[in-house]
Design an enzyme around this catalytic site. Structure first.
Site, PDB file in Angstrom:
ATOM      1  N   SER A 130       0.323   5.502  33.998  1.00  0.00           N
ATOM      2  CA  SER A 130       1.580   5.073  34.617  1.00  0.00           C
ATOM      3  C   SER A 130       2.748   5.934  34.172  1.00  0.00           C
ATOM      4  CB  SER A 130       1.883   3.620  34.251  1.00  0.00           C
ATOM      5  OG  SER A 130       3.151   3.264  34.776  1.00  0.00           O
ATOM      6  N   LYS A 185      -4.069  -1.886  33.919  1.00  0.00           N
ATOM      7  CA  LYS A 185      -3.134  -1.133  34.770  1.00  0.00           C
ATOM      8  C   LYS A 185      -2.760  -1.959  36.002  1.00  0.00           C
ATOM      9  CE  LYS A 185      -0.638   2.263  36.376  1.00  0.00           C
ATOM     10  NZ  LYS A 185      -0.557   2.282  37.785  1.00  0.00           N
ATOM     11  N   HIS A 188      -0.255  -4.387  34.951  1.00  0.00           N
ATOM     12  CA  HIS A 188       0.995  -3.627  34.774  1.00  0.00           C
ATOM     13  C   HIS A 188       1.710  -3.497  36.116  1.00  0.00           C
ATOM     14  CE1 HIS A 188       3.125   0.177  35.386  1.00  0.00           C
ATOM     15  NE2 HIS A 188       3.529   0.087  34.129  1.00  0.00           N
ATOM     16  N   ASN A 189       0.964  -3.141  37.142  1.00  0.00           N
ATOM     17  CA  ASN A 189       1.590  -2.959  38.456  1.00  0.00           C
ATOM     18  C   ASN A 189       2.098  -4.281  39.022  1.00  0.00           C
ATOM     19  OD1 ASN A 189       0.769  -0.304  38.126  1.00  0.00           O
ATOM     20  ND2 ASN A 189       0.246  -0.065  40.277  1.00  0.00           N
ATOM     21  N   GLU A 192       5.192  -4.899  37.368  1.00  0.00           N
ATOM     22  CA  GLU A 192       6.176  -3.968  37.965  1.00  0.00           C
ATOM     23  C   GLU A 192       6.751  -4.592  39.249  1.00  0.00           C
ATOM     24  OE1 GLU A 192       4.706   0.165  38.407  1.00  0.00           O
ATOM     25  OE2 GLU A 192       5.282   0.020  40.515  1.00  0.00           O
TER      26      GLU A 192
HETATM   27  C1  6PG Z   1       2.944   3.573  37.966  1.00  0.00           C
HETATM   28  C2  6PG Z   1       3.080   2.933  39.323  1.00  0.00           C
HETATM   29  C3  6PG Z   1       2.230   3.556  40.355  1.00  0.00           C
HETATM   30  C4  6PG Z   1       2.307   2.878  41.723  1.00  0.00           C
HETATM   31  C5  6PG Z   1       3.631   2.984  42.385  1.00  0.00           C
HETATM   32  C6  6PG Z   1       3.658   2.545  43.835  1.00  0.00           C
HETATM   33  O1  6PG Z   1       2.580   2.838  37.072  1.00  0.00           O
HETATM   34  O2  6PG Z   1       3.235   4.759  37.804  1.00  0.00           O
HETATM   35  O3  6PG Z   1       2.678   1.608  39.208  1.00  0.00           O
HETATM   36  O4  6PG Z   1       0.918   3.499  39.886  1.00  0.00           O
HETATM   37  O5  6PG Z   1       1.380   3.462  42.555  1.00  0.00           O
HETATM   38  O6  6PG Z   1       4.556   2.277  41.667  1.00  0.00           O
HETATM   39  O7  6PG Z   1       3.236   1.242  44.004  1.00  0.00           O
HETATM   40  P1  6PG Z   1       3.554   0.455  45.368  1.00  0.00           P
HETATM   41  O8  6PG Z   1       3.528   1.493  46.458  1.00  0.00           O
HETATM   42  O9  6PG Z   1       2.476  -0.541  45.524  1.00  0.00           O
HETATM   43  O10 6PG Z   1       4.920  -0.113  45.208  1.00  0.00           O
END
Ligand code: 6PG
Length: 484
Positions: A130, A185, A188-189, A192
Site C-alpha cells: 500500500s 491488505k 486495510h482497504n 481506507e
Molecule cells: C493502497 C490502495 C490501493 C487501492 C486504491 C484504489 O493501499 O495503496 O488501497 O490498493 O487500489 O486506493 O481503490 P478504489 O479504486 O477501490 O478506491
C-alpha cells in the site's frame, strides 16, 4: 545467462515500476519484465537508465538472470493474469524458488495459490502493498503472508524498501500463513474506504449546513491534521480543498459526485457478512459509493423528494469541534470493527496474527497511515488478547470524551437532512455494543412464533432451547438450531 539479479519483477505499470526503482535505490539488483516487451525497453531507456536494473526481453531470459533461490514478484492485475503467470513460471523454476504476488488479490485466491504452488515444490507469498505511486517509490507498507519458508530470503529486500516509523522499524513484517497477507491488505482497504467516507461526511456537513467555502474547510482540515486526527488522508483532503482550477475556483467543486471503486471495499463487506462480523461502518462506506453512483436517479429524486433545508444557528466554532470529535470517535469504531474482522478471520482460518505488528505496518507508508495507528499498536502490545479496541483504556476515554459532540453532529445532520451514514453507523454500533440488553429477545420470539425456531431463556442455561406454541394452533415440533 549469468544470474545477476537479487529479485525479478513482472509487470511494469505504476506500482511495479516504482517498486523496482525503490529496490534498486536500496542496493538490490533487479530484473524487470513485462508481457509487452516495448514497456521493458521504454523503462530501461527511461527511468531505469544507468541503474542496476536489467530489462529482460523474454521470460526465459528473465528467469535466467535471477540468483537462487529465485524471487519473482508479480505486479500484474489481480485475477486471471496472476494464475496465468504462475502457470508460465512453474516449469521454469526450481524447488525452493519463490513466487510473490504484490497485487490486490482476493485472499481466497491467495489461499488456493499458496497450496498449489507449494504442491509443485515452490514457495508462494501473497503480499499487500500500500501507498500508491509515491509509497511504492519511497517506502510502502508491505503485508506479506503465505509460505513462511520464503520469508528469510525475501525479508531483507522487503524490509529495506518498506516505509519506516520514527524509531526506524520497517512497516513490513511477516503476517502469517495462507492468504493472511492479502486479507490484512483487504481490511486495510476497507478501513481506507471508511476513513474517506467519514471525512466526506464532515465535509458535506461543513459545506451544506455551516455554509463553509473550500478555503474555510481547507483551514479546518489543516488544523485537524496538526492534532490527534493527523493522517495522510486528512492532509490530502486539505490539499485538495486548496487546489484551484484554471479559473481560480476550487477544482473539487467541479468534480462529478459519483464514486468509483475497484472492489476491495466490497470484498471487505462481503467477507464480514460471511464471518458474521458487525462491520457496519465500512459496509456503509461501500454502500455510500454505490448510492453516489446513482447520479441520474438522485438528480431526478431531488426534484420530487423534499426534505429540510439545512440551516445552522449557533456557535460555528463549537460545532466544528463537535465534528472533529465525531470524526475521531467514528474512526475509532471503524478500526475496532476492522480489527474484530481480522480476529474473526484468524480464528476461522487458523492464522497466528500479531495485531500490534499489523498496526505498525499501517503506521507509515500506506494510505491509512496516521499517528492514531501508533496508539492502536500500543493498545494491542499492552493486551494482545484485547477483544475490542474500544475497551482499551486510551480509546475508551477518547470515545467517552467525544460522544457528546458526536451525538450532536448525528442529531443535527439528521434534522437537517444531510446524510451521515458512517458517522451514524459508528454511534449505532457504539450504542449497540455497550447495551447489555438489545431487542433480540423480541426477535427470537418472532422467529419462534412464525417458524418454531426456538429461543434461549434469560432464566435458563445457555444452550437450552425452548419452543412455545404461541397461538395454540401450532404443533410441538420445533425447528433445529443451527448458526450460519
Ligand atoms: C493502497 C490502495 C490501493 C487501492 C486504491 C484504489 O493501499 O495503496 O488501497 O490498493 O487500489 O486506493 O481503490 P478504489 O479504486 O477501490 O478506491
Amino acid at each position: 545467462m549469468e544470474a545477476i539479479s537479487d529479485i525479478g519483477v513482472i509487470g511494469i505499470a505504476v506500482m511495479g515500476e516504482n517498486l523496482i526503482l525503490n529496490m534498486e535505490s536500496k542496493g538490490f539488483s533487479v530484473t524487470a519484465y513485462n508481457r509487452s516487451v516495448d514497456k521493458v525497453e521504454k523503462f530501461v531507456n527511461g527511468r531505469a537508465k544507468g541503474k542496476n536494473i536489467f530489462g529482460a526481453m523474454s521470460i526465459e531470459e528473465f528467469i535466467g538472470s535471477l540468483k537462487r533461490p529465485r524471487k519473482v514478484m508479480l505486479m500484474v492485475k489481480a485475477g486471471r493474469p496472476v494464475d496465468d503467470f504462475i502457470e508460465t513460471l512453474i516449469p521454469l523454476l526450481e524447488p525452493g524458488d519463490i513466487i510473490i504476488d504484490g497485487g490486490n488479490s482476493h485472499f481466497p485466491d491467495t489461499e488456493r495459490r499458496v497450496k498449489y504452488v507449494e504442491s509443485k515444490g515452490l514457495l508462494y507469498i501473497g503480499t499487500g502493498v500500500s501507498g500508491g505511486e509515491e509509497g511504492a517509490l519511497l517506502g510502502p507498507s508491505i503485508m506479506p503472508g503465505g509460505s513462511k519458508a520464503a520469508w528469510e530470503s525475501v525479508k531483507p529486500i522487503f524490509q529495506a524498501i518498506a516505509a519506516k516509523v520514527e524509531d526506524g522499524s520497517p512497516c513490513c513484517e511477516w503476517i502469517g500463513d495462507g492468504g493472511s497477507g492479502h486479507f490484512v491488505k483487504m481490511v486495510h482497504n476497507g478501513i481506507e474506504y471508511g476513513d474517506m467516507q467519514l471525512i466526506n461526511e464532515t465535509y458535506q456537513v461543513m459545506k451544506d449546513m455551516l455554509g463553509m467555502s473550500a478555503d474555510d474547510m481547507q483551514k479546518v482540515f489543516a488544523e485537524w491534521n496538526k492534532g490527534e486526527l493527523n493522517s495522510y488522508l486528512i492532509e490530502i483532503t486539505s490539499d485538495i480543498l486548496a487546489f484551484k482550477d484554471e479559473d481560480g475556483a476550487p477544482l473539487v467543486d467541479k468534480i462529478l459526485d459519483t464514486a468509483g471503486q475497484k472492489g476491495t471495499g466490497k470484498w471487505t463487506g462481503t467477507v464480514a457478512l460471511e464471518l458474521g462480523v458487525p462491520l457496519t461502518l465500512i459496509a456503509e462506506s461501500v454502500f455510500s459509493r454505490c448510492l453516489s453512483a446513482l447520479k441520474d436517479e438522485r438528480v431526478a429524486a431531488s426534484k420530487v423528494l423534499t426534505g429540510p433545508t439545512p440551516t445552522f444557528e449557533g456557535d460555528k466554532a463549537a460545532f466544528i469541534n463537535d465534528l472533529r470529535d465525531a470524526l475521531y470517535a467514528a474512526k475509532v469504531i471503524s478500526y475496532a470493527q476492522g480489527y474484530q474482522m481480522i480476529q474473526a478471520a484468524a480464528l476461522e482460518y487458523g492464522w497466528q496474527l500479531d495485531y500490534g505488528s499489523i498496526a505498525l505496518m499501517w503506521r507509515e507508508g500506506c494510505i491509512i497511515r496516521s499517528s492514531f495507528l501508533g496508539k492502536i499498536k500500543e493498545a494491542f502490545d499492552k493486551n494482545p488478547a484485547l477483544q475490542n479496541l474500544i475497551l482499551d483504556d486510551f480509546f475508551k476515554d477518547k470515545i467517552l470524551q467525544a460522544q457528546a459532540g458526536w451525538r450532536r453532529v448525528v442529531a443535527a445532520a439528521v434534522l437537517n437532512g444531510i446524510p451521515v451514514p458512517c458517522i451514524s453507523a459508528g454511534i449505532n454500533y457504539f450504542d449497540g455494543y455497550r447495551s447489555a440488553r438489545l431487542p433480540a429477545n423480541l426477535l427470537q420470539a418472532q422467529r419462534d412464533y412464525f417458524g418454531a425456531h426456538t429461543y434461549e431463556r434469560l432464566d435458563g442455561p445457555r444452550g437450552q432451547f425452548f419452543h412455545t406454541n404461541w397461538t395454540g394452533r401450532g404443533g410441538e415440533t420445533s425447528s433445529t438450531t443451527y448458526g450460519v
